[in-house]
Design a protein around this motif. Structure first.
Motif, mmCIF file in Angstrom:
data_model
loop_
_atom_site.group_PDB
_atom_site.id
_atom_site.type_symbol
_atom_site.label_atom_id
_atom_site.label_comp_id
_atom_site.label_asym_id
_atom_site.label_seq_id
_atom_site.Cartn_x
_atom_site.Cartn_y
_atom_site.Cartn_z
ATOM 1 N N ALA A 177 35.712 -69.547 -64.243
ATOM 2 C CA ALA A 177 35.111 -70.854 -64.534
ATOM 3 C C ALA A 177 33.680 -70.923 -64.017
ATOM 4 C CB ALA A 177 35.962 -71.968 -63.929
ATOM 5 N N GLN B 169 43.506 -77.687 -58.970
ATOM 6 C CA GLN B 169 44.695 -77.113 -59.594
ATOM 7 C C GLN B 169 45.825 -77.186 -58.573
ATOM 8 O OE1 GLN B 169 44.196 -73.105 -60.994
ATOM 9 N NE2 GLN B 169 46.328 -72.871 -61.593
ATOM 10 N N GLN C 61 40.931 -68.575 -64.600
ATOM 11 C CA GLN C 61 41.436 -69.907 -64.999
ATOM 12 C C GLN C 61 41.501 -70.021 -66.518
ATOM 13 O OE1 GLN C 61 38.491 -69.487 -63.136
ATOM 14 N NE2 GLN C 61 38.441 -70.940 -61.453
ATOM 15 N N SER C 62 42.448 -69.290 -67.099
ATOM 16 C CA SER C 62 42.548 -69.222 -68.557
ATOM 17 C C SER C 62 43.036 -70.507 -69.192
ATOM 18 C CB SER C 62 43.476 -68.067 -68.944
ATOM 19 O OG SER C 62 44.723 -68.173 -68.289
ATOM 20 N N ASP C 63 43.460 -71.483 -68.379
ATOM 21 C CA ASP C 63 43.923 -72.752 -68.926
ATOM 22 C C ASP C 63 42.833 -73.823 -68.917
ATOM 23 O OD1 ASP C 63 43.834 -72.859 -66.169
ATOM 24 O OD2 ASP C 63 45.680 -74.026 -65.955
ATOM 25 N N ARG C 64 41.652 -73.501 -68.434
ATOM 26 C CA ARG C 64 40.562 -74.473 -68.409
ATOM 27 C C ARG C 64 39.962 -74.625 -69.808
ATOM 28 N NH1 ARG C 64 38.404 -74.908 -62.870
ATOM 29 N NH2 ARG C 64 36.448 -75.643 -63.748
ATOM 30 N N LYS C 65 39.591 -75.868 -70.170
ATOM 31 C CA LYS C 65 39.094 -76.144 -71.513
ATOM 32 C C LYS C 65 37.869 -75.305 -71.855
ATOM 33 C CE LYS C 65 37.516 -79.876 -74.572
ATOM 34 N NZ LYS C 65 36.336 -79.098 -75.041
ATOM 35 N N GLU C 66 36.940 -75.176 -70.895
ATOM 36 C CA GLU C 66 35.724 -74.435 -71.206
ATOM 37 C C GLU C 66 36.019 -72.951 -71.447
ATOM 38 O OE1 GLU C 66 35.664 -74.945 -66.607
ATOM 39 O OE2 GLU C 66 36.509 -75.917 -68.392
ATOM 40 N N GLN D 109 37.027 -79.165 -59.487
ATOM 41 C CA GLN D 109 38.242 -79.365 -60.260
ATOM 42 C C GLN D 109 39.432 -78.814 -59.482
ATOM 43 O OE1 GLN D 109 38.299 -78.575 -64.404
ATOM 44 N NE2 GLN D 109 36.121 -78.973 -64.705
ATOM 45 N N PRO E 88 47.385 -68.244 -65.854
ATOM 46 C CA PRO E 88 46.129 -68.574 -65.167
ATOM 47 C C PRO E 88 46.283 -68.367 -63.661
ATOM 48 C CG PRO E 88 47.290 -70.576 -65.799
ATOM 49 C CD PRO E 88 48.039 -69.435 -66.420
#
Length: 502
Positions: free
Chosen positions: A390, A132, A342-347, A130, A337
């Motif tokens: 992540a 960024q 990666q605090s903005d990742r959906k998981e 993924q 993030p």
């Protein structure tokens, strides 16, 4: 305990230092060339890996690469750490692009960047497939490997020559101020071959860390033949050699015992202590110690260079709400993030919501996040070098830094400012060792206080954060934010400990 993390940080720093002292050829500029140097890496006389430096000139571009690989043993578990950095420039030393790839056991992170004519840097960070994307302005006056090569050629090797440079590092994604001093010629042993070389001392001023000093020995063509860098009270040495030896078999180098600091006395029932006072003194040759203060840690610097550190866990004030609505820039920074948090990742957001449930009080939320991470990371694996939040969310494995980056990410995902702390923590028995070992944990902003959380200790049945923790650095979870620990571990000892239980 995370001895492997500290050595990974050293590896990244070593790569940055190699980048800032890339191979230099004192010859007329040629339109096409391909130069490669091989080095064997040693620690305490044992071969632990290799480094490869290369410089390729083709089609008006100069591509300089540094590849470092080191293998250490953590409690008989081998951990291999690889890092590669590449800079792409014009033959005049103007920046065009860069790449940095870090591989730690199963974890891989890659950063690529391009520099346009207006000086805008477009960056892509790839983790677990993924991407960024981000941008920044090229630091004014910064150069990369080829620019430094040209500067070095211009300055020469006359003893006493001194100069400075601002060098961009893809590892740090930023510029580092460098001071270079040319010393005398010396006879240097290169694996049994004695050669007269010139000593060059390079001082790296790394933001938030202070000075890191390396010593290089270069030949008359300004090529590195030996590089020495301090590592937590030890030294790593890179020696030029044949390709076959550099890439050959490594020795077993156990690091667990190297990263433990003796306590002057055993500390009983640390978790019950209201506070602990540590009297710390620098080791010979250490000018000063930089130990951060905070709500749970008070620091008193004495005139003789000694330091008194008082650690007392702070209780989380009740009644504060989240997300944070203030305007303090430092606290807002602790909500963003990053490459490893990666605090903005959906998981990550899904896990954070699962952890806090319907809790509205921030004190209750951070306690729930700490307990959730302690349960979530199922395999406390020593084979993980340094993973991002992540990656931990996907693998459910790791050691203290993996607990820390995931805890910080879950806090930030629900609007709670959080920082990753590295330092040392006391244990009665870890792999047969008693004392203070390298460790990582988190502090979260609750109400008007920074509250420390330790999901790794909670998972291990040690209760969580206690007064047996001494913070040495605070950052955003990126490895480069940990470099204060590089300049501190191995440079002090604990002379006296006073436990207050009232």
């Amino acid at each position: 305990m995370k001895a492997g993390n500290v050595f990974y940080i050293y590896l990244v720093l070593l790569l940055a230092c190699l980048t800032l002292s890339a191979p230099v050829i004192a010859q007329a500029q040629v339109s096409e060339s391909n130069e490669v140097d091989y080095f064997a890496a040693f620690m305490e006389g044992k071969k632990v890996g290799h480094a490869i430096q290369s410089r390729v000139v083709s089609e008006g571009k100069v591509t300089t690469s540094e590849d470092v690989s080191m293998t250490i043993s953590r409690g008989d578990v081998p951990v291999t750490m690889d890092a590669v950095e590449t800079s792409i420039e014009t033959t005049a030393g103007e920046p065009l692009g860069f790449e940095a790839e870090q591989r730690l056991s199963m974890m891989t992170m890659k950063v690529t960047g391009t520099v346009d004519k207006q000086g805008i840097v477009s960056i892509t960070t790839t983790v677990m497939g993924q991407e960024q994307k981000s941008t920044l302005e090229w630091p004014v006056g910064a150069i990369m490997s080829e620019g430094l090569r040209l500067l070095t050629l211009k300055k020469g090797l006359e003893e006493g020559t001194q100069y400075t440079a601002k060098v961009f590092s893809a590892v740090f994604i930023g510029a580092i101020d460098v001071q270079i001093r040319v010393g005398p010629k010396q006879n240097v042993d290169l694996l049994g071959r004695v050669v007269e070389l010139t000593k060059v001392t390079t001082t790296y001023n790394i933001p938030g860390t202070g000075e890191v000093i390396t010593t290089s020995y270069v030949d008359e063509k300004l090529r590195n033949q030996k590089v020495v860098m301090p590592m937590g009270g030890m030294q790593v040495e890179l020696l030029t050699c044949a390709k076959e030896f550099a890439l050959g078999e490594n020795d077993v180098f156990e690091v667990i015992d190297k990263m433990f600091l003796k306590s002057p006395v055993p500390l009983d029932n640390v978790g019950l202590a209201k506070s602990i006072v540590y009297h710390i003194s620098p080791t010979p040759g250490t000018d000063s110690l930089k130990i951060p203060a905070g709500d749970s840690q008070k620091v008193q610097q004495l005139e003789d260079g000694k330091v008194i550190v008082t650690v007392g866990p702070v209780m989380a004030p009740a009644g504060a709400q989240f997300p944070y609505q203030g305007s303090d820039s430092a606290i807002l920074e602790a909500m963003k993030p990053t490459r490893y948090v990666q605090s903005d990742r959906k998981e990550i957001i899904d896990l954070a919501r699962q952890a806090v449930g319907d809790t509205k009080d921030v004190a209750g939320a951070v306690q729930k996040i700490e307990a959730f991470v302690a349960r979530y990371v199922e395999n406390r694996s020593l084979s993980v070098g340094y993973a991002s939040a992540a990656e931990v969310a996907a693998s459910k494995q790791g050691d203290c830094s993996e607990f820390a980056v995931l805890t910080a990410a879950l806090c930030r995902a629900v609007g709670i400012p959080a920082q990753v702390v590295t330092g040392i923590a006391y244990v009665d028995d870890w792999a047969g060792f008693q004392g203070f070992g390298g460790h990582a944990w988190v502090r979260a902003y609750v109400g008007d206080k920074w509250i420390d959380l330790d999901a790794a200790f909670k998972r291990a049945g040690l209760g969580g954060y206690d007064a047996g923790h001494i913070a040495l650095a605070v950052g955003n979870g990126d490895p480069e934010g940990f470099f204060n620990i590089v300049g501190t571990i191995g440079r002090f000892k604990i002379d006296n400990v006073t436990i207050n239980k009232d």
